[in-house]
Design an enzyme around this catalytic site. Structure first.
Site, PDB file in Angstrom:
ATOM      1  N   TYR A 166      37.240   8.535  33.774  1.00 50.32           N
ATOM      2  CA  TYR A 166      37.607   9.590  32.829  1.00 50.32           C
ATOM      3  C   TYR A 166      39.092   9.915  32.952  1.00 50.32           C
ATOM      4  O   TYR A 166      39.634  10.083  34.042  1.00 50.32           O
ATOM      5  CB  TYR A 166      36.794  10.864  33.100  1.00 50.32           C
ATOM      6  CG  TYR A 166      37.244  12.033  32.260  1.00 50.32           C
ATOM      7  CD1 TYR A 166      36.872  12.127  30.921  1.00 50.32           C
ATOM      8  CD2 TYR A 166      38.068  13.018  32.788  1.00 50.32           C
ATOM      9  CE1 TYR A 166      37.301  13.182  30.139  1.00 50.32           C
ATOM     10  CE2 TYR A 166      38.510  14.084  32.020  1.00 50.32           C
ATOM     11  CZ  TYR A 166      38.127  14.159  30.690  1.00 50.32           C
ATOM     12  OH  TYR A 166      38.559  15.206  29.907  1.00 50.32           O
ATOM     13  N   ASN A 168      45.405  19.609  34.618  1.00 50.51           N
ATOM     14  CA  ASN A 168      43.990  19.964  34.721  1.00 50.51           C
ATOM     15  C   ASN A 168      43.735  20.798  35.977  1.00 50.51           C
ATOM     16  O   ASN A 168      43.100  20.351  36.922  1.00 50.51           O
ATOM     17  CB  ASN A 168      43.160  18.681  34.736  1.00 50.51           C
ATOM     18  CG  ASN A 168      41.682  18.931  34.537  1.00 50.51           C
ATOM     19  OD1 ASN A 168      40.856  18.121  34.929  1.00 50.51           O
ATOM     20  ND2 ASN A 168      41.321  20.039  33.919  1.00 50.51           N
ATOM     21  N   GLN A 175      34.749  74.833  48.928  1.00 49.48           N
ATOM     22  CA  GLN A 175      35.000  73.392  48.952  1.00 49.48           C
ATOM     23  C   GLN A 175      36.063  73.053  47.912  1.00 49.48           C
ATOM     24  O   GLN A 175      36.083  73.627  46.823  1.00 49.48           O
ATOM     25  CB  GLN A 175      33.721  72.612  48.618  1.00 49.48           C
ATOM     26  CG  GLN A 175      32.563  72.882  49.551  1.00 49.48           C
ATOM     27  CD  GLN A 175      31.344  72.058  49.180  1.00 49.48           C
ATOM     28  OE1 GLN A 175      30.837  71.304  49.981  1.00 49.48           O
ATOM     29  NE2 GLN A 175      30.865  72.202  47.959  1.00 49.48           N
ATOM     30  N   ARG A 193      38.319  66.270  47.461  1.00 51.08           N
ATOM     31  CA  ARG A 193      37.296  66.183  48.510  1.00 51.08           C
ATOM     32  C   ARG A 193      36.611  64.821  48.541  1.00 51.08           C
ATOM     33  O   ARG A 193      36.217  64.344  49.608  1.00 51.08           O
ATOM     34  CB  ARG A 193      36.266  67.300  48.315  1.00 51.08           C
ATOM     35  CG  ARG A 193      35.161  67.334  49.338  1.00 51.08           C
ATOM     36  CD  ARG A 193      34.502  68.707  49.403  1.00 51.08           C
ATOM     37  NE  ARG A 193      34.227  69.272  48.101  1.00 51.08           N
ATOM     38  CZ  ARG A 193      33.032  69.247  47.494  1.00 51.08           C
ATOM     39  NH1 ARG A 193      32.008  68.672  48.088  1.00 51.08           N
ATOM     40  NH2 ARG A 193      32.863  69.811  46.316  1.00 51.08           N
ATOM     41  N   ASN A 205      40.023  17.394  37.714  1.00 54.56           N
ATOM     42  CA  ASN A 205      38.881  16.518  37.439  1.00 54.56           C
ATOM     43  C   ASN A 205      39.377  15.231  36.774  1.00 54.56           C
ATOM     44  O   ASN A 205      40.231  15.303  35.892  1.00 54.56           O
ATOM     45  CB  ASN A 205      37.904  17.246  36.508  1.00 54.56           C
ATOM     46  CG  ASN A 205      36.732  16.371  36.122  1.00 54.56           C
ATOM     47  OD1 ASN A 205      35.960  15.954  36.963  1.00 54.56           O
ATOM     48  ND2 ASN A 205      36.625  16.065  34.840  1.00 54.56           N
ATOM     49  N   LYS A 209      55.214  69.804  31.664  1.00 51.94           N
ATOM     50  CA  LYS A 209      54.311  69.799  30.514  1.00 51.94           C
ATOM     51  C   LYS A 209      54.394  68.475  29.749  1.00 51.94           C
ATOM     52  O   LYS A 209      53.385  67.859  29.410  1.00 51.94           O
ATOM     53  CB  LYS A 209      54.619  70.976  29.582  1.00 51.94           C
ATOM     54  CG  LYS A 209      53.652  71.083  28.402  1.00 51.94           C
ATOM     55  CD  LYS A 209      53.925  72.318  27.570  1.00 51.94           C
ATOM     56  CE  LYS A 209      53.435  73.566  28.284  1.00 51.94           C
ATOM     57  NZ  LYS A 209      51.948  73.595  28.389  1.00 51.94           N
ATOM     58  N   ASN A 266      32.844  21.304  23.823  1.00 47.37           N
ATOM     59  CA  ASN A 266      32.820  20.745  25.174  1.00 47.37           C
ATOM     60  C   ASN A 266      33.107  21.855  26.185  1.00 47.37           C
ATOM     61  O   ASN A 266      32.385  22.015  27.172  1.00 47.37           O
ATOM     62  CB  ASN A 266      33.866  19.627  25.295  1.00 47.37           C
ATOM     63  CG  ASN A 266      33.933  19.058  26.706  1.00 47.37           C
ATOM     64  OD1 ASN A 266      32.910  18.693  27.286  1.00 47.37           O
ATOM     65  ND2 ASN A 266      35.133  18.988  27.271  1.00 47.37           N
TER      66      ASN A 266
END
Length: 708
Positions: free
Chosen positions: A100, A252, A340, A346, A376, A448, A479
């Site tokens: 290939y 690739n 808390q 917290r 590949n 602000k 593919n």
């Protein structure tokens, strides 16, 4: 980084210990995240990067992206291994073996055949040069040069391992381009990182083969042709005529996506640590309760990211002046604020911990990817075969980048929540609305505009958190019907990093403003307290005939009012009857008068009769004393020094104020908030924030404080 094994030594693959690499992956996460970030920084600053095929880390690709001082390295076995795979390709073609990309077409058209291997590689590069640069449009569609350089480094590292069938001379030429700071121009878009990053990598191959459309950028940003680039880099022998498989070996692979991902993750890791320290500073300026960092709480939850985040915050807060002062405040008046702290403070370790774990896991995933062989087919010389697989699928990049981007967005959300509390006088425990520092709050609106900008940043960051990898389209005649979109996700994560830098920089400026306001608050309150005390002694202690007066017992309660009242609630006009200070001071005297009983009927012992004298003298003296305390700070001679110097978070404050030359923002001066935020943002982008950040944590031993 271990993992790649020499081609031709099959016995090395038949290992019994950790055959699936899970143990290796787990071992890579040993130690603290902070230590790993320190290693990243040290390697980033290393003047040279050695490329060996197996030793590249995601900590080491950022340096080469920014500098021109990479150096190549290879073990004695590497050239032989590499050349053997290259020779194998030529021999197999000469022997008539059908391979290939060597004798076949590509992808969905791999049913086509040819014996002209050289022409096939040439055509591969031509048809993959499908990118658009937008020349002359005013918009840049070129991949950032830093990302291109990272891609070049990663591709060399992959091809050095000897499974790709490419000559050493080609890799040497790419290294020379890097060393001479010559960068090919790659298109920003056009890859799905599935059969690797085919389109962008083809432009590196185009430069190596001298394609007329190939361009490069030189050390000073000058445009170069391929011929000029080769000459400047000292590449001898002219352009390369690619042998069979070499074009495919160049294009690739996942180098563009993974290279950019490694750069992104370097900054993401630093920003994660910064968010931990900023959260601790937030606790300091908010008079928070440090028990949220107690180790037992987090040990019982088991998550390492949370435990480390809490331990880092605990270290910053340990021995902090602000925490000591807050503790006294809470003891004096436990009802002044909620029992808390709100969730943004917290639960910050619980919130940040998972994000740090995600970013750290992603870093390791990308580290494995940039050391992988990902093209590949792979050439297995030892078994005399070409293996047709799919290592070019960049799913680790797409997934890790999507996850990292979501983590960055979560960090940004926490920063925004903390910032929103900080600028809101309903929640910030005595700081002025919008963190205004001017004398007249009606002519000073502080942060602000910055809060509006922060909302914009946060909204954009939350949008960027949306995943890329669920938008896959089938490509290349079905593919490439599933593809990773790795580079797209990395690009979006780079955008997220930039937005989080904007937020972090802005937030740091706001925290420094809050620190200065706490300094101003302490000095103003000290002036008010001393003045009230002195006026009370002069007007309330003695009667008209020099005898001790019952009103002298009011003094302690008057000072208690001063201690409990937020100074910025009245600082612009401390004697105004509309502000709480004067109202509550008068109420103290009235309450004592009501308890004075029969003595109130006697002018010489009446407390009511003293109220006017007390208020008149206070009105005559207090505004001057308050203004004097403010002016003393502005002139650099405060009665009480800035307590931030007694805190472990001081290096960050010092960096912003002294090294960057900024000062407390006020409507009385011309400097805008954006100008200061811009300075800090530039420093964050340049890496200037790193040293002061790590300085805050230099004495941390990597463990939480003992609980017994």
């Amino acid at each position: 980084m271990e993992g790649a094994i020499a081609n031709g030594h099959t016995n090395d693959f038949c290992i019994k210990v950790d055959p699936l690499n899970w143990e290796m992956a787990a071992d890579s996460l040993k130690g603290s995240h902070l230590d790993e970030v320190k290693r990243m920084v040290a390697e980033f600053r290393n003047p040279a990067v050695k490329i060996g095929g197996q030793t590249l880390t995601s900590l080491r690709s950022p340096p080469i992206a920014a500098r021109d001082n990479a150096s190549k390295w290879s073990s004695p076995r590497l050239p032989a291994r590499r050349e053997s795979s290259s020779d194998w390709v030529m021999n197999s073609m000469n022997n008539g073996t059908d391979s290939y990309g060597v004798t076949t077409g590509f992808g969905a058209t791999s049913h086509r055949r040819t014996k002209n291997g050289h022409a096939l590689q040439q055509e591969l590069i031509r048809f993959l040069n499908a990118g658009i640069f937008g020349t002359g449009t005013g918009a840049s569609h070129t991949l950032p040069h830093s990302a291109t350089r990272a891609a070049m480094l990663v591709r060399i590292n992959t091809l050095l391992q000897g499974y790709s069938g490419i000559r050493f001379e080609i890799l040497e030429a790419i290294t020379k381009l890097l060393n001479h700071n010559i960068t090919p121009c790659l298109p920003l878009r056009g890859t799905i990182t599935a059969s690797g990053d085919l389109v962008p990598l083809s432009y590196i191959a185009g430069l190596l083969t001298g394609r007329p459309n190939s361009k490069a950028v030189g050390p000073n940003g000058e445009a170069l042709t391929a011929e000029e680039a080769f000459k400047l880099a000292g590449v001898q022998g002219g352009f390369f005529e690619l042998q069979p498989k070499e074009g495919l070996a160049l294009v690739n692979g996942t180098a563009v996506g993974s290279g950019m991902a490694s750069m992104v993750l370097f900054e993401a890791n630093v920003l994660a640590v910064l968010s931990e320290v900023l959260s601790a500073i937030f606790a300091e300026v908010m008079n928070g309760k440090p028990e949220f960092t107690d180790h037992l709480t987090h040990k019982l939850k088991h998550h390492p990211g949370q435990i480390e985040a809490a331990a880092i915050m605990e270290h910053i807060l340990d021995r902090s002046y602000y925490m000591k002062a807050a503790q006294k405040l809470h003891e004096m008046d436990p009802l002044q604020k909620p029992k808390q702290d709100r969730y943004a403070l917290r639960t910050s370790p619980q919130w940040l911990g998972p994000q740090i774990e995600v970013i750290r896991q992603a870093t390791k995933m990308i580290e494995r990817e940039i050391n992988s062989v990902n093209d590949n087919p792979l050439i297995d010389v030892s078994r005399n075969k070409a293996l047709h697989g799919g290592n070019f699928q960049g799913t680790p990049i797409g997934v890790s980048m999507d996850n990292s981007r979501l983590a960055l967005a979560s960090i940004g959300k926490l920063i925004f929540a903390q910032f929103s509390e900080l600028v809101n006088d309903y929640y910030n425990n005595g700081l002025p609305s919008n963190l205004t520092a001017g004398r007249n709050p009606s002519l000073d609106y502080g942060f602000k505009g910055v809060e509006i900008a922060m909302a914009s940043y946060c909204s954009e960051l939350q949008f960027l958190a949306n995943p890329v990898t669920n938008h896959v389209q089938s490509a290349e005649q079905h593919n490439q019907d599933v593809n990773s979109l790795g580079l797209i996700s990395a690009r979006k994560t780079a955008e997220a990093v930039d937005v989080l830098k904007l937020m972090s920089s802005t937030y740091l400026v706001a925290l420094c403003q809050a620190i200065d306001l706490r300094h101003l608050e302490e000095n103003l309150k000290n002036a008010v307290r001393n003045t009230v005390n002195q006026v009370a002694k002069r007007t309330l202690t003695m009667g008209v005939n020099g005898e001790l007066h019952p009103s002298r017992f009011c003094e302690k309660d008057l000072l208690r009012v001063v201690d409990r009242e937020y100074v910025f609630a009245y600082a612009d006009d401390p004697c105004s009857a509309n502000y709480p200070l004067f109202q509550k001071l008068r109420q103290v005297l009235v309450d004592h008068a009501l308890q004075n009983g029969e003595h109130e009927k006697n002018v010489s012992t009446s407390i009511f009769q003293k109220i006017a004298a007390f208020e008149d003298e206070l009105k005559a003296v207090l505004p001057k004393e308050v203004e004097g305390a403010r002016s003393a700070i502005e002139n650099g001679n405060p009665a009480i020094p800035n307590r931030i110097t007694e805190c472990r978070s001081y290096p960050l404050y010092k960096f912003v104020r002294e090294e960057l030359g900024t000062e407390m923002l006020t409507g009385e001066k011309v400097k805008s908030p954006g100008e200061v935020c811009d300075k800090v943002f530039t420093a964050v982008c340049d890496g200037g924030i790193i040293d002061p950040l790590l300085e805050c944590l230099k004495s941390w031993d990597g463990a939480p404080l003992p609980i017994c």
